[in-house]
Structure formats: structure tokens, C-alpha cells
Design a protein around this motif. Structure first.
Motif, PDB file in Angstrom:
ATOM      1  N   ILE A  57       0.856  -1.186   0.000  1.00  0.00           N
ATOM      2  CA  ILE A  57       0.000   0.000   0.000  1.00  0.00           C
ATOM      3  C   ILE A  57       0.895   1.239   0.000  1.00  0.00           C
ATOM      4  CG2 ILE A  57      -1.816   1.265   1.248  1.00  0.00           C
ATOM      5  CD1 ILE A  57      -2.582  -1.495   2.495  1.00  0.00           C
ATOM      6  N   VAL A  58       0.814   1.990  -1.081  1.00  0.00           N
ATOM      7  CA  VAL A  58       1.601   3.224  -1.190  1.00  0.00           C
ATOM      8  C   VAL A  58       0.627   4.360  -0.873  1.00  0.00           C
ATOM      9  CG1 VAL A  58       3.033   4.638  -2.711  1.00  0.00           C
ATOM     10  CG2 VAL A  58       3.006   2.136  -2.996  1.00  0.00           C
ATOM     11  N   GLY A  85       9.676  17.595   7.555  1.00  0.00           N
ATOM     12  CA  GLY A  85      10.419  18.667   6.900  1.00  0.00           C
ATOM     13  C   GLY A  85      11.209  18.217   5.676  1.00  0.00           C
ATOM     14  N   LYS A  86      11.281  16.885   5.459  1.00  0.00           N
ATOM     15  CA  LYS A  86      11.999  16.402   4.254  1.00  0.00           C
ATOM     16  C   LYS A  86      11.136  16.678   3.030  1.00  0.00           C
ATOM     17  CE  LYS A  86      14.363  12.599   6.486  1.00  0.00           C
ATOM     18  NZ  LYS A  86      13.746  11.396   7.003  1.00  0.00           N
ATOM     19  N   PRO A  87      11.786  16.936   1.890  1.00  0.00           N
ATOM     20  CA  PRO A  87      10.969  17.174   0.700  1.00  0.00           C
ATOM     21  C   PRO A  87      10.200  15.912   0.322  1.00  0.00           C
ATOM     22  CG  PRO A  87      13.307  17.022   0.141  1.00  0.00           C
ATOM     23  CD  PRO A  87      13.223  16.966   1.630  1.00  0.00           C
ATOM     24  N   SER A  88       9.018  16.099  -0.256  1.00  0.00           N
ATOM     25  CA  SER A  88       8.236  14.925  -0.634  1.00  0.00           C
ATOM     26  C   SER A  88       8.875  14.294  -1.872  1.00  0.00           C
ATOM     27  CB  SER A  88       6.799  15.318  -0.923  1.00  0.00           C
ATOM     28  OG  SER A  88       6.763  16.368  -1.830  1.00  0.00           O
ATOM     29  N   PRO A  89       8.680  12.973  -2.007  1.00  0.00           N
ATOM     30  CA  PRO A  89       9.257  12.337  -3.189  1.00  0.00           C
ATOM     31  C   PRO A  89       8.659  12.953  -4.452  1.00  0.00           C
ATOM     32  CG  PRO A  89       8.169  10.727  -1.729  1.00  0.00           C
ATOM     33  CD  PRO A  89       7.889  12.074  -1.182  1.00  0.00           C
ATOM     34  N   LYS A  90       9.434  12.993  -5.497  1.00  0.00           N
ATOM     35  CA  LYS A  90       8.971  13.559  -6.761  1.00  0.00           C
ATOM     36  C   LYS A  90       7.867  12.681  -7.345  1.00  0.00           C
ATOM     37  CE  LYS A  90      12.049  16.968  -7.704  1.00  0.00           C
ATOM     38  NZ  LYS A  90      12.583  16.999  -6.372  1.00  0.00           N
ATOM     39  N   ILE A  94       7.292   8.480  -7.615  1.00  0.00           N
ATOM     40  CA  ILE A  94       6.151   7.693  -7.107  1.00  0.00           C
ATOM     41  C   ILE A  94       5.589   6.829  -8.230  1.00  0.00           C
ATOM     42  CG2 ILE A  94       3.829   7.802  -6.112  1.00  0.00           C
ATOM     43  CD1 ILE A  94       4.678  10.457  -4.780  1.00  0.00           C
ATOM     44  N   SER A  95       5.398   7.452  -9.398  1.00  0.00           N
ATOM     45  CA  SER A  95       4.866   6.692 -10.530  1.00  0.00           C
ATOM     46  C   SER A  95       5.803   5.534 -10.869  1.00  0.00           C
ATOM     47  CB  SER A  95       4.697   7.597 -11.749  1.00  0.00           C
ATOM     48  OG  SER A  95       3.736   8.595 -11.458  1.00  0.00           O
ATOM     49  N   GLU A 124      -2.115  11.709 -13.533  1.00  0.00           N
ATOM     50  CA  GLU A 124      -0.708  11.549 -13.935  1.00  0.00           C
ATOM     51  C   GLU A 124      -0.210  10.131 -13.648  1.00  0.00           C
ATOM     52  OE1 GLU A 124      -0.260  15.643 -11.990  1.00  0.00           O
ATOM     53  OE2 GLU A 124       1.805  14.939 -12.258  1.00  0.00           O
ATOM     54  N   GLU A 125      -0.571   9.638 -12.453  1.00  0.00           N
ATOM     55  CA  GLU A 125      -0.098   8.300 -12.082  1.00  0.00           C
ATOM     56  C   GLU A 125      -0.709   7.243 -12.991  1.00  0.00           C
ATOM     57  OE1 GLU A 125      -0.489   7.727  -7.821  1.00  0.00           O
ATOM     58  OE2 GLU A 125       0.581   9.609  -7.460  1.00  0.00           O
ATOM     59  N   ALA A 126      -1.996   7.403 -13.307  1.00  0.00           N
ATOM     60  CA  ALA A 126      -2.664   6.423 -14.168  1.00  0.00           C
ATOM     61  C   ALA A 126      -2.039   6.436 -15.567  1.00  0.00           C
ATOM     62  CB  ALA A 126      -4.160   6.716 -14.232  1.00  0.00           C
ATOM     63  N   LEU A 127      -1.703   7.625 -16.062  1.00  0.00           N
ATOM     64  CA  LEU A 127      -1.086   7.697 -17.399  1.00  0.00           C
ATOM     65  C   LEU A 127       0.292   7.034 -17.414  1.00  0.00           C
ATOM     66  CD1 LEU A 127      -2.134  11.254 -18.632  1.00  0.00           C
ATOM     67  CD2 LEU A 127      -2.833   9.040 -19.580  1.00  0.00           C
ATOM     68  N   ALA A 128       1.011   7.158 -16.293  1.00  0.00           N
ATOM     69  CA  ALA A 128       2.312   6.482 -16.210  1.00  0.00           C
ATOM     70  C   ALA A 128       2.124   4.966 -16.279  1.00  0.00           C
ATOM     71  CB  ALA A 128       3.030   6.879 -14.924  1.00  0.00           C
ATOM     72  N   LEU A 129       1.030   4.489 -15.696  1.00  0.00           N
ATOM     73  CA  LEU A 129       0.747   3.045 -15.739  1.00  0.00           C
ATOM     74  C   LEU A 129       0.409   2.611 -17.163  1.00  0.00           C
ATOM     75  CD1 LEU A 129      -1.415   2.784 -12.479  1.00  0.00           C
ATOM     76  CD2 LEU A 129       0.985   2.125 -12.758  1.00  0.00           C
ATOM     77  N   VAL A 130      -0.392   3.438 -17.833  1.00  0.00           N
ATOM     78  CA  VAL A 130      -0.751   3.147 -19.223  1.00  0.00           C
ATOM     79  C   VAL A 130       0.524   3.065 -20.064  1.00  0.00           C
ATOM     80  CG1 VAL A 130      -1.925   4.045 -21.290  1.00  0.00           C
ATOM     81  CG2 VAL A 130      -3.002   4.262 -19.042  1.00  0.00           C
ATOM     82  N   ASP A 131       1.381   4.048 -19.836  1.00  0.00           N
ATOM     83  CA  ASP A 131       2.639   4.125 -20.563  1.00  0.00           C
ATOM     84  C   ASP A 131       3.470   2.860 -20.379  1.00  0.00           C
ATOM     85  OD1 ASP A 131       4.000   5.877 -22.228  1.00  0.00           O
ATOM     86  OD2 ASP A 131       5.436   6.368 -20.636  1.00  0.00           O
ATOM     87  N   ALA A 132       3.434   2.325 -19.169  1.00  0.00           N
ATOM     88  CA  ALA A 132       4.254   1.152 -18.862  1.00  0.00           C
ATOM     89  C   ALA A 132       3.505  -0.150 -19.148  1.00  0.00           C
ATOM     90  CB  ALA A 132       4.682   1.207 -17.398  1.00  0.00           C
ATOM     91  N   GLY A 133       2.275  -0.035 -19.599  1.00  0.00           N
ATOM     92  CA  GLY A 133       1.495  -1.246 -19.906  1.00  0.00           C
ATOM     93  C   GLY A 133       1.030  -1.995 -18.667  1.00  0.00           C
TER      94      GLY A 133
END
Ligand code: SAH
Length: 293
Positions: A57-58, A85-90, A94-95, A124-133
Motif C-alpha cells: 500500500i503506497v 520537513g523532508k521534501p516529498s518524493p517527486k 512515485i509513478s 498523472e499516475e494512471a497515465l504512467a501506468l498506461v505508458d508502462a502497460g
């Protein structure tokens, strides 16, 4: 990864899923799921079904950790928000992580606050998934700008007030106010405006709206930690919002609503009523006008 979380998962979720014919979570899939604004009671049954079956679970900063208690004991929890205070992951990282986990054959639950497709980068995340099949499913959630306001007794639409509502983010990718938005049209065309991530820009937004014709005494409400036990509501106006936020030290995360619907809270603050608030019967004072006609 949180060690505070007790993961129960289990039989209730399995019974519900079997009875309702909810889908099996196949290995190698990513489910992009909205967790709602905070109150675990606002999780959907699809979300519970997903929590019960996921291997990983992310989850985001706005996901309340009590919900993760519905995960199966074998599930791994990966926190993807900003912490200490740490920067959030890009977003790209995440994708990429979702793709990596899915390729390892995991059942990957991407759990996001509210609705994943409302200012949540779910697209954006869903499109990255589409991109990766990678195969995926989307589970909508209750968004803060509707459900969160409901917990403050503020309906986003009311027949006597508005037939349109506009949802705006106060933060663009770089953190700036969306100055390029068509503020004159928004001021003119949208009687109710709901603002996400806009606390720091509220003074400027109020200024822009007044400059474009909205009245200075128009009601505004800010709801912090909407639907959670420590929910706080600040009622103010366009003219006084900046000063009131400063004076009370009101903090994020807050959902903000501008418009006459805010006045309905006097009649519909059902949480306040549980604590003894007497609700006003005709907060818009429409009855007198109607009777006179
Ligand atoms: N996808 C989310 C929104 C993410 S953007 C949704 O559909 O609700 C993050 C912003 O959402 C916060 O800055 C705040 O404006 C709002 N928000 C989300 N949860 C909230 C909550 N419980 N209380 C108040 N505001 C909330």
C-alpha cells in the motif's frame, strides 16, 4: 512505513466482497483508490476490498493511518508523502515505484486522500501506468470539497442559492497562485467557489474576487481536518478572511468555500447539533420572502 498500525484485514471484508461480487485484486495490477477526506466511515467498499487484498500500500500524507488498520497483516506499507520537513518524493519517482512494484507481480494499492482524480495527481499516475502497460483500476473517493463541507453542514449546491460550483486549486505545480485563471469570469459566473490548497493564497484570492465584483461581506468558511475528530471551522467573509486566518492561526489542511451556501451552516451544522447547537430553521430567510409573494 508505520509501526503504529495494527493490520486486521480479514473476515468482514471478505464477506462483504464475496456477497457483493467485488473484484479480486490480481497480481501485477495497480488500484488507484480514493480514501476520502479522513473519517474511515467514508471509505468505499471497493477501498475496503482493496485494503484487504493488497500486497503493498503506497499511501499519501492525507490518508488517515487508522484506515490502514483494514489492511491484511501481510501487506507492506509505503509512505509517499512529505514527512518531518523532508521534501516529498517527486511525482515521477512515485509513478516509477508503482510500475516497479507491479512488475514484481505485487498487488499494488495506491491510496490517496479524497478522490484520486480531484487535484490528486491520480491522472498523472494512471497515465504512467498506461505508458508502462500496467493494468489498473480506479476507485473514486469522497472529495474534501464536497464531503468535507458536508461535515461542516455546508451543501455545495442549494436550489435557492446556486446552480453552479467551481473547484479551484490555490497551488499550481510551482506553488504560485493561479493568476492566469479567468478571475473576472469566475467571480461573475460561479456563485459558489471551493478552494483546495489555498490557505496561503486566500488573501490574494479574496482581493481578486472583490476587485471583480463580489461583495466584501460575502460569507466564507474554512474547514480544517474536515470529517476528522479535530475538525475546525472558521466562518468569515471575503473582506475579513485574511485577518481572521492570521488572528486565529488557522492551519492547513483546509478546504475553503466562498458563497451564500455558507449561511446554511446555521441550519445544517449537524455535528454542532450533536453537541447542543440549536439549529436555525430558515437560515437563508427565504420563507418570509416566499410567504410574501
Ligand atoms: N484528492 C483530494 C485533494 C488533494 S489536494 C480530494 O479529493 O479531497 C489537498 C487539499 O485537499 C488540501 O490542501 C485541502 O485543501 C484539501 N483537503 C483534503 N482533505 C482534507 C480534509 N480532511 N480537511 C480539509 N481539507 C482537506
Amino acid at each position: 512505513m508505520s509501526d503504529k498500525v495494527v493490520k486486521l484485514g480479514g473476515r468482514i471484508a471478505e464477506n462483504v466482497s464475496a456477497r457483493l461480487g467485488l473484484p479480486a485484486f490480481e497480481p501485477g495490477w495497480v488500484w488507484l483508490v480514493g480514501a476520502g477526506p479522513g473519517d474511515p466511515g467514508l471509505l468505499t467498499l471497493h477501498a475496503v476490498n482493496a485494503l484487504n487484498q493488497a500486497d503493498v500500500i503506497v499511501y499519501d500524507a492525507l490518508v488517515d493511518e487508522t484506515m490502514l488498520g483494514l489492511a491484511s497483516p501481510r501487506a507492506k506499507l509505503e509512505y509517499s508523502g512529505k514527512r518531518g520537513g523532508k521534501p516529498s518524493p517527486k511525482q515521477r519517482d512515485i509513478s516509477a515505484r508503482l510500475v516497479e512494484l507491479a512488475r514484481q507481480g505485487k498487488r499494488v494499492l495506491r491510496l490517496k486522500g479524497g478522490d484520486p482524480f480531484v487535484f490528486g495527481r491520480g491522472g498523472e499516475e494512471a497515465l504512467a501506468l498506461v505508458d508502462a502497460g500496467i493494468p489498473f483500476r480506479v476507485v473514486p473517493g469522497v472529495t474534501a470539497g464536497i464531503g468535507g463541507l458536508g461535515y461542516a453542514g455546508i451543501p455545495v449546491t442549494h436550489r435557492d442559492v446556486n446552480h453552479a460550483v467551481t473547484f479551484i486549486t490555490g497551488h499550481m505545480a510551482g506553488g504560485d497562485l493561479p493568476e492566469h485563471l479567468d478571475w473576472p469570469s469566475i467571480a461573475k459566473g460561479s456563485p459558489v467557489i471551493v478552494l483546495y490548497m489555498a490557505l496561503s493564497h486566500l488573501p490574494r484570492i479574496a482581493e481578486l474576487l472583490i476587485a471583480n465584483g463580489r461583495t466584501a461581506h460575502e460569507p466564507v468558511a474554512l474547514v480544517r481536518n474536515a470529517t476528522l475528530k479535530d475538525q475546525e471551522v472558521l466562518e468569515t467573509t471575503l473582506a475579513t478572511a485574511a485577518v481572521d486566518v492570521e488572528r486565529t492561526g488557522f492551519k492547513a489542511p483546509a478546504i475553503i468555500v466562498i458563497g451564500e451556501v455558507v449561511r446554511l451552516r446555521e441550519g445544517l451544522d449537524w455535528l454542532g447539533a450533536l453537541e447542543g447547537r440549536v439549529l436555525k430553521r430558515d437560515p437563508l430567510e427565504t420563507r418570509a420572502t416566499r410567504d410574501a409573494v
